[in-house]
Design a protein around this motif. Structure first.
Motif, PDB file in Angstrom:
ATOM      1  N   LEU A 113       0.553  -1.309   0.312  1.00 31.55           N
ATOM      2  CA  LEU A 113       0.188   0.029  -0.077  1.00 31.55           C
ATOM      3  C   LEU A 113       0.676   1.463  -0.491  1.00 31.55           C
ATOM      4  O   LEU A 113       1.250   1.344   0.991  1.00 31.55           O
ATOM      5  N   ALA A 114       0.262   2.292  -1.017  1.00 27.24           N
ATOM      6  CA  ALA A 114       1.393   2.759  -1.043  1.00 27.24           C
ATOM      7  C   ALA A 114       0.546   4.400  -0.556  1.00 27.24           C
ATOM      8  O   ALA A 114      -1.336   4.502  -0.331  1.00 27.24           O
ATOM      9  N   LEU A 115       1.261   5.415   0.392  1.00 17.66           N
ATOM     10  CA  LEU A 115       0.546   6.595   0.888  1.00 17.66           C
ATOM     11  C   LEU A 115       1.317   7.935   0.180  1.00 17.66           C
ATOM     12  O   LEU A 115       0.734   7.331  -0.867  1.00 17.66           O
ATOM     13  N   ASP A 116       1.671   8.473   0.660  1.00 22.12           N
ATOM     14  CA  ASP A 116       1.152  10.322  -0.099  1.00 22.12           C
ATOM     15  C   ASP A 116       2.553  10.039  -1.262  1.00 22.12           C
ATOM     16  O   ASP A 116       3.617   9.463  -0.817  1.00 22.12           O
ATOM     17  N   GLY A 117       2.733  10.345  -2.396  1.00 20.30           N
ATOM     18  CA  GLY A 117       3.071  10.234  -3.175  1.00 20.30           C
ATOM     19  C   GLY A 117       4.017  11.690  -3.367  1.00 20.30           C
ATOM     20  O   GLY A 117       4.767  12.742  -2.370  1.00 20.30           O
ATOM     21  N   GLY A 136       8.354  14.348  -7.309  1.00 23.34           N
ATOM     22  CA  GLY A 136       7.973  13.180  -7.402  1.00 23.34           C
ATOM     23  C   GLY A 136       8.697  11.726  -7.010  1.00 23.34           C
ATOM     24  O   GLY A 136       8.640  10.905  -7.430  1.00 23.34           O
ATOM     25  N   ARG A 137      10.361  12.138  -6.807  1.00 22.16           N
ATOM     26  CA  ARG A 137      10.960  11.307  -6.361  1.00 22.16           C
ATOM     27  C   ARG A 137      11.011  10.435  -4.837  1.00 22.16           C
ATOM     28  O   ARG A 137      11.790   9.794  -4.306  1.00 22.16           O
ATOM     29  N   LYS A 138       9.995  10.994  -4.033  1.00 19.75           N
ATOM     30  CA  LYS A 138       9.842  11.192  -3.123  1.00 19.75           C
ATOM     31  C   LYS A 138       8.527   9.737  -2.774  1.00 19.75           C
ATOM     32  O   LYS A 138       7.085  10.297  -3.286  1.00 19.75           O
ATOM     33  N   LEU A 139       8.074   8.359  -1.892  1.00 16.85           N
ATOM     34  CA  LEU A 139       6.754   8.094  -1.659  1.00 16.85           C
ATOM     35  C   LEU A 139       7.144   7.344  -0.270  1.00 16.85           C
ATOM     36  O   LEU A 139       8.126   6.333   0.320  1.00 16.85           O
ATOM     37  N   ASP A 140       5.854   7.211   0.163  1.00 19.93           N
ATOM     38  CA  ASP A 140       5.832   6.757   2.311  1.00 19.93           C
ATOM     39  C   ASP A 140       4.890   5.838   1.260  1.00 19.93           C
ATOM     40  O   ASP A 140       3.384   5.132   0.769  1.00 19.93           O
ATOM     41  N   VAL A 141       4.982   4.277   1.635  1.00 21.01           N
ATOM     42  CA  VAL A 141       4.400   2.750   1.714  1.00 21.01           C
ATOM     43  C   VAL A 141       4.805   2.074   3.584  1.00 21.01           C
ATOM     44  O   VAL A 141       5.053   2.709   4.194  1.00 21.01           O
ATOM     45  N   ALA A 142       3.191   1.737   3.072  1.00 21.75           N
ATOM     46  CA  ALA A 142       2.808   1.525   4.703  1.00 21.75           C
ATOM     47  C   ALA A 142       3.433   0.299   4.693  1.00 21.75           C
ATOM     48  O   ALA A 142       3.804  -0.435   4.376  1.00 21.75           O
ATOM     49  N   PHE A 143       3.087  -0.232   6.399  1.00 22.07           N
ATOM     50  CA  PHE A 143       3.477  -1.073   6.704  1.00 22.07           C
ATOM     51  C   PHE A 143       3.061  -2.198   6.657  1.00 22.07           C
ATOM     52  O   PHE A 143       1.675  -1.912   6.136  1.00 22.07           O
ATOM     53  N   TYR A 144       3.369  -3.467   6.698  1.00 21.59           N
ATOM     54  CA  TYR A 144       1.912  -4.907   7.066  1.00 21.59           C
ATOM     55  C   TYR A 144       1.296  -4.516   8.038  1.00 21.59           C
ATOM     56  O   TYR A 144       2.700  -4.844   9.032  1.00 21.59           O
ATOM     57  N   TYR A 145       0.450  -5.450   8.724  1.00 21.85           N
ATOM     58  CA  TYR A 145      -0.126  -5.443   9.865  1.00 21.85           C
ATOM     59  C   TYR A 145      -0.653  -7.127  10.010  1.00 21.85           C
ATOM     60  O   TYR A 145      -1.338  -7.864   9.023  1.00 21.85           O
ATOM     61  N   GLN A 146      -0.747  -7.554  11.233  1.00 23.09           N
ATOM     62  CA  GLN A 146      -1.644  -8.505  11.274  1.00 23.09           C
ATOM     63  C   GLN A 146      -2.149  -8.731  12.487  1.00 23.09           C
ATOM     64  O   GLN A 146      -1.893  -8.207  13.795  1.00 23.09           O
ATOM     65  N   ASP A 147      -3.305  -9.675  12.822  1.00 21.83           N
ATOM     66  CA  ASP A 147      -4.261  -9.127  14.271  1.00 21.83           C
ATOM     67  C   ASP A 147      -3.804 -10.470  15.236  1.00 21.83           C
ATOM     68  O   ASP A 147      -1.790 -10.629  14.821  1.00 21.83           O
ATOM     69  N   PHE A 221      16.715  -0.696  -9.001  1.00 18.51           N
ATOM     70  CA  PHE A 221      15.670   0.830  -9.505  1.00 18.51           C
ATOM     71  C   PHE A 221      15.737   1.983  -9.598  1.00 18.51           C
ATOM     72  O   PHE A 221      14.993   2.839 -10.006  1.00 18.51           O
ATOM     73  N   GLY A 222      17.052   2.347  -8.669  1.00 13.91           N
ATOM     74  CA  GLY A 222      17.437   3.781  -8.537  1.00 13.91           C
ATOM     75  C   GLY A 222      17.250   4.194  -7.033  1.00 13.91           C
ATOM     76  O   GLY A 222      17.254   5.033  -6.564  1.00 13.91           O
ATOM     77  N   VAL A 223      16.252   3.302  -6.121  1.00 11.48           N
ATOM     78  CA  VAL A 223      16.056   3.696  -5.013  1.00 11.48           C
ATOM     79  C   VAL A 223      17.665   4.378  -3.646  1.00 11.48           C
ATOM     80  O   VAL A 223      18.689   3.451  -4.110  1.00 11.48           O
ATOM     81  N   GLU A 224      17.627   5.839  -3.751  1.00 14.10           N
ATOM     82  CA  GLU A 224      18.896   5.411  -3.409  1.00 14.10           C
ATOM     83  C   GLU A 224      18.758   5.758  -1.417  1.00 14.10           C
ATOM     84  O   GLU A 224      19.854   5.432  -0.323  1.00 14.10           O
ATOM     85  N   LYS A 225      17.821   6.015  -1.058  1.00 12.06           N
ATOM     86  CA  LYS A 225      17.611   6.084   0.202  1.00 12.06           C
ATOM     87  C   LYS A 225      16.444   5.972   1.475  1.00 12.06           C
ATOM     88  O   LYS A 225      15.534   6.241   0.333  1.00 12.06           O
ATOM     89  N   ILE A 257       7.184   3.617   5.704  1.00  8.93           N
ATOM     90  CA  ILE A 257       8.979   3.339   5.199  1.00  8.93           C
ATOM     91  C   ILE A 257       8.312   5.132   4.661  1.00  8.93           C
ATOM     92  O   ILE A 257       7.840   4.824   2.856  1.00  8.93           O
ATOM     93  N   HIS A 258       9.378   5.430   4.501  1.00 10.57           N
ATOM     94  CA  HIS A 258       9.753   6.843   3.004  1.00 10.57           C
ATOM     95  C   HIS A 258      11.014   6.226   2.069  1.00 10.57           C
ATOM     96  O   HIS A 258      11.856   6.065   2.707  1.00 10.57           O
ATOM     97  N   MET A 259      10.786   6.032   1.258  1.00 13.23           N
ATOM     98  CA  MET A 259      11.293   5.798   0.156  1.00 13.23           C
ATOM     99  C   MET A 259      11.705   7.005  -1.361  1.00 13.23           C
ATOM    100  O   MET A 259      10.862   7.180  -1.650  1.00 13.23           O
ATOM    101  N   GLN A 260      12.931   6.425  -1.403  1.00 11.49           N
ATOM    102  CA  GLN A 260      13.113   7.655  -3.114  1.00 11.49           C
ATOM    103  C   GLN A 260      13.665   7.676  -3.680  1.00 11.49           C
ATOM    104  O   GLN A 260      15.071   6.665  -3.263  1.00 11.49           O
ATOM    105  N   VAL A 261      13.877   8.222  -4.908  1.00 10.17           N
ATOM    106  CA  VAL A 261      14.857   7.665  -5.982  1.00 10.17           C
ATOM    107  C   VAL A 261      15.855   8.694  -6.258  1.00 10.17           C
ATOM    108  O   VAL A 261      15.521   9.845  -6.314  1.00 10.17           O
ATOM    109  N   ALA A 262      17.020   8.436  -7.476  1.00  9.89           N
ATOM    110  CA  ALA A 262      17.861   9.076  -7.212  1.00  9.89           C
ATOM    111  C   ALA A 262      17.783  10.017  -8.492  1.00  9.89           C
ATOM    112  O   ALA A 262      16.663   9.521  -9.422  1.00  9.89           O
ATOM    113  N   LYS A 263      18.358  11.198  -8.467  1.00  6.33           N
ATOM    114  CA  LYS A 263      17.614  12.090  -9.979  1.00  6.33           C
ATOM    115  C   LYS A 263      18.226  11.488 -11.423  1.00  6.33           C
ATOM    116  O   LYS A 263      19.341  10.990 -10.953  1.00  6.33           O
TER     117      LYS A 263
END
Length: 263
Positions: A113-117, A136-147, A221-225, A257-263
């Motif tokens: 699941l993606a959050l804010d781009g 446009g190089r940053k995207l937040d990804v939701a955590f995964y959950y269990q019961d 895939f260009g993910v830098e941090k 999780i915040h992920m971002q790609v290089a220019k």
């Protein structure tokens, strides 16, 4: 004017469409009333959002999947799509899709699941309340959950929007911001809200694999941090030079999780 400013800040195009709606309805405002005005605004806003899909690539942005059930990557809530916050550069979309494929490969049936781009147009336009989602190089990804029984819950998040349901550190956790009281800060603990969220548990295996893949294969895939709270990286047993701490004045990153790609 205040409404237009707020709509611009939360959706980029909403303020302009609000002002356009005011201009169009001015001669008939008394006749159609506020309800008629809202119908026109909603119609124009929907048209503007649809047009944004076609125009955004000119600005180097593409949308992430909103309602595609066949994709293992999708936006966490339709709200992100309604507010035009699902746009990223093509390289980031490919990285996010690759992450979702990896998660489904290792853990079949897993949706990422993606959050804010970012918004569809213009570098430098702020995506509040974020400090860095403006190119446009940053995207937040939701955590995964269990019961509570340890069963993975696909497409589930603790809060309705995926944010602000913080994983609390343990007594011996690494806490670089402990005892700081910065006046100007976005590091909100939001204690009052925590009891309102669903009582779900972090699914550590999937969350760990997501961070591992992003810090390793994700480089191709260009993910830098990535940004994640040190106590959470410690808990999950992940470490890499590109897993970073965002600092004590930025928002907490133990709810996503915040992920971002290089220019």
């Amino acid at each position: 004017m205040a409404v237009a400013i707020v709509l611009t800040l939360v959706s980029q195009i909403g303020g302009l469409i609000w002002l356009l709606s005011l201009c169009i309805t001015r001669p008939w405002r008394k006749r159609i009333g506020f309800a008629g005005f809202l119908v026109l605004f909603a119609s124009l806003y929907a048209a503007g959002s649809t047009l944004s899909h076609a125009v955004a690539p000119i600005f180097g942005r593409v949308p992430l999947p909103c309602f595609d059930d066949a994709s293992r990557l999708r936006m966490q809530s339709p709200l992100y799509c309604v507010l035009n916050r699902q746009y990223v550069v093509p390289k980031l979309r490919e990285a996010a899709l690759a992450l979702s494929r990896q998660m489904d490969l290792v853990f079949p049936g897993t949706t990422t699941l993606a959050l804010d781009g970012n918004f569809p147009f213009f570098d430098g336009f702020p995506l509040l309340p974020h400090l860095s989602h403006s190119d446009g190089r940053k995207l937040d990804v939701a955590f995964y959950y269990q019961d509570n029984e340890g069963r993975f819950l696909d497409k589930a998040t603790r809060s309705p929007v995926g944010y602000f349901a913080f994983e609390q550190p343990s007594e011996n956790s690494v806490l670089p911001c402990k005892d700081r009281n910065d006046i100007l800060t976005l590091r909100w603990d939001l204690h009052v809200l925590q009891a309102l969220w669903r009582p779900l548990l972090l699914e550590e295996k999937r969350t760990r694999e997501a961070l591992r893949w992003l810090s390793d294969e994700g480089r191709g895939f260009g993910v830098e941090k990535m940004f994640v709270e040190p106590h959470l990286a410690q808990r999950l047993g992940v470490s890499a030079e590109n897993i970073k701490f965002q600092g004590c004045r930025a928002a907490r990153h133990d709810d996503h999780i915040h992920m971002q790609v290089a220019k």
